[in-house]
Design an enzyme around this catalytic site. Structure first.
Site, PDB file in Angstrom:
ATOM      1  N   TYR A   1      23.440 -24.016  84.939  1.00  8.41           N
ATOM      2  CA  TYR A   1      24.511 -23.077  85.286  1.00  8.41           C
ATOM      3  C   TYR A   1      24.170 -22.347  86.589  1.00  8.41           C
ATOM      4  O   TYR A   1      23.036 -21.945  86.822  1.00  8.41           O
ATOM      5  CB  TYR A   1      24.734 -22.055  84.178  1.00  8.41           C
ATOM      6  CG  TYR A   1      25.381 -22.608  82.927  1.00  8.41           C
ATOM      7  CD1 TYR A   1      25.846 -23.917  82.869  1.00  8.41           C
ATOM      8  CD2 TYR A   1      25.522 -21.820  81.791  1.00  8.41           C
ATOM      9  CE1 TYR A   1      26.437 -24.420  81.718  1.00  8.41           C
ATOM     10  CE2 TYR A   1      26.110 -22.314  80.639  1.00  8.41           C
ATOM     11  CZ  TYR A   1      26.560 -23.612  80.602  1.00  8.41           C
ATOM     12  OH  TYR A   1      27.131 -24.104  79.462  1.00  8.41           O
TER      13      TYR A   1
ATOM     14  N   PRO B   1      36.998 -22.527  73.644  1.00  5.71           N
ATOM     15  CA  PRO B   1      37.837 -22.218  72.486  1.00  5.71           C
ATOM     16  C   PRO B   1      39.307 -22.027  72.818  1.00  5.71           C
ATOM     17  O   PRO B   1      40.159 -22.145  71.928  1.00  5.71           O
ATOM     18  CB  PRO B   1      37.223 -20.926  71.946  1.00  5.71           C
ATOM     19  CG  PRO B   1      36.553 -20.304  73.120  1.00  5.71           C
ATOM     20  CD  PRO B   1      36.023 -21.448  73.920  1.00  5.71           C
TER      21      PRO B   1
END
Length: 329
Positions: free
Chosen positions: A53, A216
């Site tokens: 990341y 999500p």
């Protein structure tokens, strides 16, 4: 905040997981620190990151930001269940070299030490395989992990983006060698992407893995994008814009937003709350770029979805059904 056990372990984690992928690329260090402080104040104790990341020439930057946050003290590290990942290449462009990616024993050893240095800690609570490595046998992987556990550098191991058969294979090899094996699986799972229900989630439940859904809200598609267009002209971008260009998808998302508008509910909060009702789910990963987005995610933990809403969601976004019935008799 509500808490649950991580899979079959005794480790207690929050029902929301703080995703840190935006820290660095989209959110600067001071605001990232503020978001982590707010999350901890709200009871979120489970933080997720990955060695890659920061991306591009800034790989590792996100772990560095978390490390400087830990360095501020205040028991930040002690209060945090820290998860990071290994697999992707950490080589810089133009400086690639063998053995700097995947899950060889050599790369795992080097990657753990590099992550620990960036994170300014001496152990990782949950070390996750970011992808399957079809070239490295699990016997080698588990042997490397055993050394790290004995050294106190990692406590638990999880997978990410594994198919069901690889979850089974990994844990069968672990069981034969007397090891704990995988305790979690981080997979893409949401109302609009339910294929994990066929194989991945049943395998995770069978082997005692906690399921940690990423994306999500399906890249923002389930966050009220059509309503935002109509109210304040904020047009969808990126993956959401591409998806809405498909008329069938746009019709489905519109039906989703209409259903929730009828019940006075916010789409983004419902998308998270729905996941919290699903069997096997430990908690979805939320990746706020701002404190306001974190506040919205927190409200989802307290949201109770009635049977009428749940039935309506299944009607708008029907799941694939279990395997093999989804594709056979």
């Amino acid at each position: 905040m509500k808490y649950t056990q991580l899979g079959r372990t005794g480790l207690k984690v929050s029902r929301l997981v703080l995703g840190t992928m935006n820290f660095g690329p989209q959110t600067g260090e001071p605001e990232s620190h503020a978001i982590m402080d707010s999350a901890l104040d709200a009871g979120i104790n489970f933080f997720d990151t990955a060695n890659v990341y920061g991306w591009g020439e800034n790989k590792g930057r996100t772990e560095e930001i978390i490390g400087t946050w830990f360095a501020q003290g205040g028991r930040r590290r002690e209060k945090t269940v820290l998860a990071t990942k290994v697999y992707g290449s950490m080589s810089r462009e133009g400086d690639t070299w063998p053995n700097e990616d995947r899950l060889s024993a050599l790369n795992i050893r080097r990657a753990v030490d590099a992550s620990l240095k960036r994170l300014q800690t001496d152990y990782i609570d949950l070390y996750q395989f970011h992808h399957v490595d079809r070239r490295t046998p699990f016997e080698e992987i588990w042997q490397a992990i055993e050394v790290l556990v004995q050294q106190g550098k990692i406590l638990y191991v999880g997978s990410s983006n594994f198919p069901g058969y690889k979850i089974a294979q990994a844990n069968e090899v672990a069981a034969r060698t007397g090891r704990l094996g995988l305790v979690s699986e981080q997979c893409i799972y949401n109302l609009a992407e339910r294929r994990a229900e066929m194989e991945v989630i049943p395998a995770a439940e069978e082997y005692g893995l906690g399921v940690i859904p990423w994306s999500p809200l399906h890249g923002g598609l389930l966050g009220g994008v059509i309503k935002k267009e109509a109210v304040d002209g904020r047009r969808a971008s990126g993956r959401s814009a591409d998806a809405l260009a498909n008329s069938a998808v746009r019709k489905q998302v519109q039906a989703y937003e209409d259903l929730l508008d009828k019940h006075g509910l916010e789409p983004g909060e419902v998308g998270l709350a729905w996941l919290l009702t699903r069997p096997g789910v430990t908690g979805p990963i939320v990746g706020p770029r701002t404190p306001e987005q974190l506040a919205s995610a927190l409200r989802a933990v307290e949201l109770e979805l009635g049977e009428e809403v749940l039935a309506g969601l299944d009607e708008v976004f029907p799941g694939p059904g279990p395997s093999p019935e989804a594709f056979a008799w």
